[in-house]
Design a protein around this motif. Structure first.
Motif, short mmCIF file in Angstrom:
data_model
loop_
_atom_site.label_atom_id
_atom_site.label_comp_id
_atom_site.label_asym_id
_atom_site.label_seq_id
_atom_site.Cartn_x
_atom_site.Cartn_y
_atom_site.Cartn_z
N UNK A 26 0.86 -1.19 0.00
CA UNK A 26 0.00 0.00 0.00
C UNK A 26 0.90 1.24 0.00
N UNK A 27 0.62 2.23 -0.86
CA UNK A 27 1.49 3.43 -0.88
C UNK A 27 1.45 4.18 0.45
N UNK A 28 2.59 4.79 0.81
CA UNK A 28 2.63 5.61 2.02
C UNK A 28 1.82 6.88 1.77
N UNK B 91 21.80 -4.35 6.87
CA UNK B 91 20.79 -5.40 7.12
C UNK B 91 19.64 -4.88 7.99
N UNK B 92 18.59 -4.44 7.35
CA UNK B 92 17.46 -3.85 8.07
C UNK B 92 16.22 -4.71 7.90
N UNK B 93 15.29 -4.56 8.86
CA UNK B 93 13.91 -5.03 8.68
C UNK B 93 13.01 -3.95 9.26
N UNK B 94 11.75 -3.96 8.83
CA UNK B 94 10.78 -3.00 9.34
C UNK B 94 9.49 -3.73 9.68
N UNK C 155 8.76 9.01 6.86
CA UNK C 155 10.08 9.49 6.42
C UNK C 155 11.17 8.58 6.95
N UNK C 156 11.04 8.20 8.22
CA UNK C 156 12.04 7.31 8.82
C UNK C 156 12.07 5.97 8.08
N UNK C 157 10.89 5.45 7.74
CA UNK C 157 10.83 4.17 7.01
C UNK C 157 11.58 4.28 5.68
N UNK C 158 11.38 5.40 4.98
CA UNK C 158 12.05 5.57 3.69
C UNK C 158 13.56 5.60 3.87
N UNK C 159 14.02 6.27 4.93
CA UNK C 159 15.46 6.31 5.21
C UNK C 159 16.00 4.90 5.45
N UNK C 160 15.27 4.15 6.26
CA UNK C 160 15.72 2.78 6.58
C UNK C 160 15.83 1.95 5.30
#
Ligand SMILES: NC(=O)c1ccc[n+]([C@@H]2O[C@H](COP(=O)([O-])OP(=O)(O)OC[C@H]3O[C@@H](n4cnc5c(N)ncnc54)[C@H](O)[C@@H]3O)[C@@H](O)[C@H]2O)c1
Length: 344
Positions: free
Chosen positions: A145-147, A174-177, A159-164
């Motif tokens: 689903x689009x932010x 190595x990230x996960x969200x 914004x933080x999610x996009x940075x991650x």
């Protein structure tokens, strides 16, 4: 395994630290928390003597403090719960939300790059997807689903999610969200809806309900969220987003009435107040990915969870009373003044 949990003196981070210490006896957990108004060391009091637990007080947006933390702790894993988290506060003062939620996440990511890490996990929210119409119960948020954030809070989390995700793509970090629906349970700061209503109903005070109370939230018992993060850390695929939610949709007014019924109080306590600007109508998570790929399912249904939660607040009145009276800040001064790093 050394795990840094940022924001661990808050609601979900605190529950997560309790959960991890209980389930992984050989993990060392270091809580890094700025102890803002929302951070409460009394939440960590039951584990403060655990030799595998330490607390470092600091700001995730303070680069020097974060780099020192990484140099000292040498973490394998960082789980980032630290955030300004209250939508109403973000409407009054967005600036601090940008600093903590965006800049702070960026500083943590830089530290992970500089010092090396096995995993950085970003604790995010379904609010980054915006909202869904109330009259379309067939629609759910999926990971694609689009932010479409509505409030300064959700915009800062998006914004933080996009940075991650950019640090994964650009630097192969190595990230996960995880993007979770609304949580409820023990240790929830009493400005948030469920603990606020319990507290006020208990004291026969009016219960302020925004608008007509028809806005729908998808409620998840906090321990189920902790289990989901645990699974993502141990079995999740690097670079992936996982939605977390338990199909427990309830309108705000239904939740308030359920709390009143449990406490044996009259519905005349309900007071409808002017709606929040830009109030999201409905959130609803599709958790198919985490269920099919990692085998996660929530264990606590809403009726059971809300009863447990109300009983927890009734049994732990001191915890809430200390917050409301500001005593928890005094408690910190008295107990922790000369030992910013506990058990180190
Ligand atoms: N509460 C929910 O229903 C919910 C649902 C989904 C996702 N989330 C996300 O989960 C995370 C935790 O939410 P919560 O409800 O426990 O929040 P909370 O407000 O209860 O706790 C936040 C914690 O972060 C700390 N903190 C704030 N600024 C800091 C800074 N600059 N440096 C270090 N620590 C700082 C606070 O002292 C506090 O202990 C947040 O990122 C939030 O966006 C919350």
């Amino acid at each position: 395994m050394k795990v840094i949990v940022t924001g661990g003196a808050g609601f979900i981070g605190g529950n997560f630290i309790h959960y991890m210490l209980e389930n992984y006896k050989d993990y060392e957990i270091c809580c890094f928390d700025f102890l803002t108004y929302a951070g409460n060391v009394e939440t960590l009091a039951p584990i403060k003597d655990n030799k595998n637990f330490s607390l470092v007080v600091g700001d995730i947006a303070d680069r020097d403090a974060v780099y020192s933390l990484f140099e000292e702790q040498k973490p394998d894993v960082v789980v980032n719960f630290a955030a300004e988290s209250h939508v109403d506060r973000s409407i009054l003062d967005p600036g601090i939300f940008l600093r903590t939620n965006v800049i702070g996440t960026g500083v943590l990511l830089d530290a992970c790059r500089k010092y090396g890490i096995d995993r950085f996990h970003q604790v995010s929210t379904d609010e980054v997807y915006g909202d869904l119409p109330i009259d379309r119960p067939d629609l759910f948020f999926t990971e694609t689903t689009p932010l479409h954030a509505s409030s300064p809070y959700s915009a800062s989390k998006a914004s933080a999610d996009l940075l991650v995700q950019a640090y994964y793509r650009t630097y192969n970090l190595p990230v996960t969200l995880s993007r979770c629906s609304n949580n409820y349970g023990p240790y929830h700061f009493p400005e948030k809806m469920i603990p606020l209503m319990i507290q006020r109903a208990k004291n026969n005070q009016s219960l302020p309900v925004y608008g007509d109370g028809s806005n729908v939230r998808d409620w998840l018992y906090v321990k189920d969220h902790c289990e989901a993060i645990d699974l993502i850390l141990h079995k999740g695929k690097v670079g992936e987003v996982y939605n977390v939610g338990g199909h427990n949709e309830r309108s705000n007014i239904e939740v308030v009435k359920q709390i009143l019924r449990h406490l044996g109080k009259d519905e005349s306590l309900i007071e409808y107040v002017a709606d929040r600007p830009g109030h999201d109508r409905r959130y609803a998570i599709d958790p198919t990915k985490i269920t099919t790929e990692l085998g996660w399912t929530p264990k606590t249904g809403f009726d059971e969870g809300i009863a447990q939660t109300i009983n927890w607040y009734l049994d732990n009145e001191d915890w809430t009373d200390h917050i409301l009276s500001g005593d928890y800040q005094r408690y910190y001064e008295e107990n922790y003044k000369n030992r910013a790093q506990i058990n180190k």
